[in-house]
Write a protein that holds these residues in place. Sequence first.
Motif: not given
Lengths: 380, 682
Positions: B23, B26, B29-30, B33-34, B37-38, B69, B74
């Motif tokens: 967990i 995870l 990773l989340a 990943s953000v 995108t920012v 990525y 990563f």
Amino acid sequence: MEAIQDYRQVSFFRGLSGFDWVYAALLAAGSVYAFNLYGGYMDAYEKGILFLIAALLVGLGWFWKPVRILLPVVALLALFGVNQYHGELARAGQAFWLKYLFASQSAIMWMSALFVMATGGYWLGMALRSDFVNRVSAAITWSATAMGLIGLLVRWYESYLIGADVGHIPISNLYEVFILFSILTALLYLYYEQYYANRQLGAFVLPVISAAVAFLLWYAFGRDAQHIQPLVPALQSYWMKLHVPANFVGYGAFALAAMVGLAYLFKSKGLLANRLPELAVLDDVMYKAIAIGFAFFTIATILGAMWAAEAWGGYWSWDPKETWALIVWLNYAAWLHIRLVKGLRGAMLAWWAVVGLVVTVFAFLGVNMFLSGLHSYGTL
Amino acid sequence: MQAPRTPFLRAVYELFSSMRFAISLLTLLAIASVIGTVLKQSEPYSNYIIELGPFWFKIFAVLGLYDVYHTGWFLGILVFLVLSTSFCIYRQTPLMLREIRSFREHATETSLRGFAHRAELAAGIAPATALQRLTGYLAGQGYRYRTRIEGEAQPALIAAKAGSYTRLGYLLTHGAIVIICVGGLIDGNVPLKVEEMLGYKKVETRDLASSQVPAISRLSPANLSFRGSVSIPEGGAADIIYLNVADGYLVQDLPFQIHLKKFRIAHYATGQPKSFESDIVITDPDSKKGFEGTVSVNHPIVYRGVAIYQAGFGDGGSRLALNGWNLFSPVARPFPFKGEVNQASRLANGQTQYSVEVTDFKAFNVQDTGEGDDNEAAPTQDFWQGAKRALGDAASSAPKKRAHNVGPSFQYKIRDAQGQAREYHSFMLPLLLEGRRYLVSGVREAPNEPFRYLRFPADENGAIDGYMRLRAALFDKALHPEIARRFAASATPNAAADQALRAKLTDSTAKLLEIFARGGFDGLAKFIEGSVAKAEQEKAAGAYFKVLERAGFEAYQLSRERAGEKPAPIDEQTALFVRDSLNAVNDSFYYGSPVYFQLDHYDEVLSSGLQLTRSPGKNIVYAGSVLLILGVFVMFYIRERRIWLLVKPGEVLFAMSSNRKTLDFENEFAQHKNNLANLLKG
């Protein structure tokens, strides 16, 4: 030994009634008719999708019986609406039935009004503790759903009246998918309402649909977004028919779970405690909604990846929309792990479901508003 | 299952296979990943420096945030996730399989009495009959069962189960995650990353012709996986693609050559693009056979494991025939000039040398000009932003509004000897602005600035010639006395009486024209400031402007006369034309170039942007995806339930369990309890 026979579970197919088979036959006949009429314009995938969807709708109707009434009614009224056009788009504003009921924009406005009415109705039902009022609200919700579906179907037809090359399924931009979202969330709610024989949750779930309706109306009136637009080349694909609805079952279910989570938090704090279902029921609905949402979101994301592989040259490009879909997926994956493996229950999971909706809304809307990327079909 | 022996390995194994660790991964990773995108990924590095400043730029670069990525750390998270999930599967599988197989028929009465879901049911029938009825009932309910009878004296135990295959869901989903990640890592081209890290491959950052790129920055056709793109002009061919890496690129040699025959764009009636299609021919040196096909969006061609996608388009070297108008000379004729997109041409203006670099050409420009032809559009300065906003908006081409093709446009840079460049953007045809037609040309000093648009009024034929003739007259010092004379004559109708006044007016008008020709309105303003008392300045400016307009009108008539055109009518149209012309002359002083290039005709050559991908991991990822979906449904919708029935004389102990404690389970327990009690009554 007769007693044992009485308890024996009948197999699913044996348990189907004559009406079930009539319903299935109607759907089969309808799809074959559509195939004969328009098969020449479809590619192999679209033909496959036509029959796949027909089969899925048969299954849905068998599994959840009210659908057997909803779909024929919607089909009948939508066909009536289509018939009123006489092939002229201008009749949308002239012919009586179209202008006031079945032109896509009229039907969608009816849907919007009915959803808002249903919201008020459920609130009244909660205030008065009246099951009768809740029953009426449920009926209004059903009508809203029917009007929304009619609106989308007629809009589909209208798009072809604009131009043969413009015609496409109306789930291609933010305006259209908000309608889809409202309908799917309502259907999910109505299913659970029937399953748990409890209408007290409407007061919590319908507001999220009303919020979607509010957005829809602002988008139409403020931004003039209700017009049918031709598809950009990237969207001209059969994948849209699979990817988008699957995604919105997911979004709808997550929204439902969040609202139920909110109800759970109210109840556990003693607010509206005797006007809401038992905590165990709330917990159960929340889990089921997230489970079905997660399953469909998984399918949608995978279908999206397959579409991306065909349109953008790679099944995963770490595009903001893809990345946020992954984040949403990871979030609910973690939620399910905590609940199923650790067996955790209670307010914490309810809070998490509510926060999950914030993440989901960001993935759905925020990405389009604040981040740029390949997936920019729904700009505000 | 054998647990690792040493304490350290054991601890690592425990950590990796724990759910808490998974967990945490995870979550990590989340969050990682953000970031991607920012912060916009894979932009030119210069953009990041501007955006972040040199200090943060370096820190971000070290962390690899411009291509999150594909950074080592990563990928590391992904690898750890695969390891953790694999350990988890390794640890759980034997347990799961045992659960699926076992009926747990060795449960003792004591343990059954400890169940939360249990009931003592009174039996009015003999144990043997009960046993028969109960097993019959369980079979009818879809349960499989096993009966344990240990002698006459002992009570018999029926152990039943249903839906235990739900545990396969666990294996399917978790196995699927591993499979998907492995497929993804293959396509993420880990071997290339390693080669890069070890220095066997180096990213090229110089702007070189593809054939000049050294071997260290080239990848062989045998490369396992790649994703890159190339732009091919119509009639051209390519046997390489470029892979964008960090602030440079690598060249990937292809096992075949792609020749672009034709690139097509189709449009909807509203002007929006409907399709992009490339007719390509593939020549394969291995098979000697050609392959012809059409690539379009959503319809890639796959050739020898390489998928070819329509990714974009651009200009492939359109040839433009231009008219060069010298904006400050008294000549009203243009000089011909040839331009080609992506080529530079020399331009000499007296002593000064310029280089003209045509950067882009678009034959088709769709713009929403409002509700109809006669509607007002935004004023010049904001015109382009306004149009762009409308283009980007979802509602822009709504049926009731009118999207127009406003015709071809082109973009070019004029670079002086010092290397300073200004960028220009001009339309070929007049645009309708505020109800009047103008030829529009924009200029900007830097790429991140908006264009400032200069508008030349179009004459009655929609051409620029009328304006240019008037302009030439205004810049022709030799004509100033004649213009001034005509103006003075028209202003003083009585020739004999106003002799002195007329002479004075002629003089001052000629002077006014000269000042305007030297510096536009600004020059005029400076003159007024220097020669008129402060209190009178505003009044004087108004008077001068009126004189200038009327002199401009005379200049226009004179210029037409000299060109053999009939005089312009004396009306509102002509007055507006003259006023617009004076504004244009004034704005020319801020145009930054002495020459305005007008597009006369063109020969369009398009180029198609193709993306080529080889992704051997794709099918692995898809296989994993199918398993994932299957697993999710198995896990959620097959419910495992177990029932034990301990049959004793006069009583049956009923116990039930499930791995998911849901309301459905509670209901089922209640129902079974009820049914069984009825069955046992007698």
